[in-house]
Enzyme design. Sequence first.
Site, PDB file in Angstrom:
ATOM      1  N   GLU A 188      -4.914  -4.947  11.126  1.00 36.20           N
ATOM      2  CA  GLU A 188      -3.861  -3.946  11.275  1.00 36.20           C
ATOM      3  C   GLU A 188      -4.035  -3.205  12.594  1.00 36.20           C
ATOM      4  OE1 GLU A 188      -1.938  -2.305   7.353  1.00 36.20           O
ATOM      5  OE2 GLU A 188      -3.903  -1.413   7.656  1.00 36.20           O
ATOM      6  N   HIS A 207      -9.449   1.173   5.830  1.00 35.55           N
ATOM      7  CA  HIS A 207      -8.132   1.360   6.446  1.00 35.55           C
ATOM      8  C   HIS A 207      -8.274   2.327   7.618  1.00 35.55           C
ATOM      9  CE1 HIS A 207      -3.914   2.437   6.974  1.00 35.55           C
ATOM     10  NE2 HIS A 207      -3.611   1.366   6.269  1.00 35.55           N
ATOM     11  N   GLY A 260       3.117  -1.364   4.175  1.00 37.54           N
ATOM     12  CA  GLY A 260       3.211   0.054   3.858  1.00 37.54           C
ATOM     13  C   GLY A 260       4.579   0.441   3.351  1.00 37.54           C
ATOM     14  N   GLY A 261       5.386   1.042   4.240  1.00 38.92           N
ATOM     15  CA  GLY A 261       6.673   1.613   3.861  1.00 38.92           C
ATOM     16  C   GLY A 261       7.613   0.675   3.133  1.00 38.92           C
ATOM     17  N   ASN A 293       0.857  -1.189   0.000  1.00 40.84           N
ATOM     18  CA  ASN A 293       0.000   0.000   0.000  1.00 40.84           C
ATOM     19  C   ASN A 293       0.892   1.238   0.000  1.00 40.84           C
ATOM     20  OD1 ASN A 293      -1.964   1.931   0.331  1.00 40.84           O
ATOM     21  ND2 ASN A 293      -2.398   1.423   2.480  1.00 40.84           N
ATOM     22  N   TRP A 294       0.940   1.925  -1.129  1.00 38.83           N
ATOM     23  CA  TRP A 294       1.810   3.091  -1.244  1.00 38.83           C
ATOM     24  C   TRP A 294       1.262   4.327  -0.540  1.00 38.83           C
ATOM     25  CZ3 TRP A 294       3.715   3.213  -7.066  1.00 38.83           C
ATOM     26  CH2 TRP A 294       4.647   2.188  -7.253  1.00 38.83           C
ATOM     27  N   LYS A 295      -0.004   4.315  -0.200  1.00 39.72           N
ATOM     28  CA  LYS A 295      -0.643   5.479   0.433  1.00 39.72           C
ATOM     29  C   LYS A 295      -0.422   6.717  -0.450  1.00 39.72           C
ATOM     30  CE  LYS A 295      -0.166   3.221   4.882  1.00 39.72           C
ATOM     31  NZ  LYS A 295       0.087   3.356   6.333  1.00 39.72           N
ATOM     32  N   GLY A 310       3.036   2.210  10.646  1.00 36.86           N
ATOM     33  CA  GLY A 310       3.970   3.302  10.397  1.00 36.86           C
ATOM     34  C   GLY A 310       4.750   3.763  11.610  1.00 36.86           C
ATOM     35  N   SER A 344       3.818  -2.342  10.092  1.00 37.46           N
ATOM     36  CA  SER A 344       5.289  -2.385  10.138  1.00 37.46           C
ATOM     37  C   SER A 344       5.858  -3.732   9.704  1.00 37.46           C
ATOM     38  CB  SER A 344       5.790  -2.012  11.540  1.00 37.46           C
ATOM     39  OG  SER A 344       5.407  -0.689  11.877  1.00 37.46           O
TER      40      SER A 344
END
Length: 248
Positions: A170, A101, A229-230, A9-11, A176, A208
């Site tokens: 989540e 989300h 995510g990241g 998920n690049w957000k 994050g 994470s």
Amino acid sequence: MKKLLIIGNWKMNKTYDEARDFINAFSNAYALNGAKISENIEYGIAPSFTNMSLFNKELLEKTNINLVAQNINENRSGAFTGEISAQMLKSINAKYVIVGHSERRQNYRETNKIVNQKAKAAIENGLIPIICVGESLEEYEAGKTKAVIKKQIKQSLEALDLSKIVVAYEPIWAIGTGKVATAEVAQQICKFIRSITSKDLIIQYGGSVSPSNIENLMKQEDIDGALVGGASLEVDSFFELITFNALK
């Protein structure tokens, strides 16, 4: 060997040029090392709406990557400025869409009812909704995790065909932050989710997730994938995620 679904998920990250660079680098990595991706791994990327067109049919077929949307509107069409419908996403070959989300729930006041409506719209248009649930740090520390999750599941999944959805657990306190629920804690909650839904439900863990912890998380009996995510923003780390179980 169970199937695993790993979604990046690049957000709200990456300009058009940055996304194009990622795709070019990923295509090269796939050409060199795609054979290392196990047959039990399904994977995808959820880019911003402005970058979705880069994930064209040719790329999807060449690299086996799936196109995922970060959000949809529950309505089919109409006067909803700035919104995207499930029908529109299906027309550009999206397969999955993330709904509920925690960032949408918190920042845009999306309720369980709205999440349910979005999931229904996705299913009706041939998309697979990835429905996110999770508790806050305050709820976690107060021992309310299961109660919070149960309410979210009951209301967000109401009247849905469980064979046509994915649920992503989540914990909000792990998104994050660099903090991650231990594999044992994640397994415990995912097992609870399965106990109140279906034994065949696909359940992801998110929060994470990184190349250093994904193997231990994916070993857990009731975890069927990861919402990342990241670590999905760089080609090297994303490729590590989807090849974590490659033969050494």
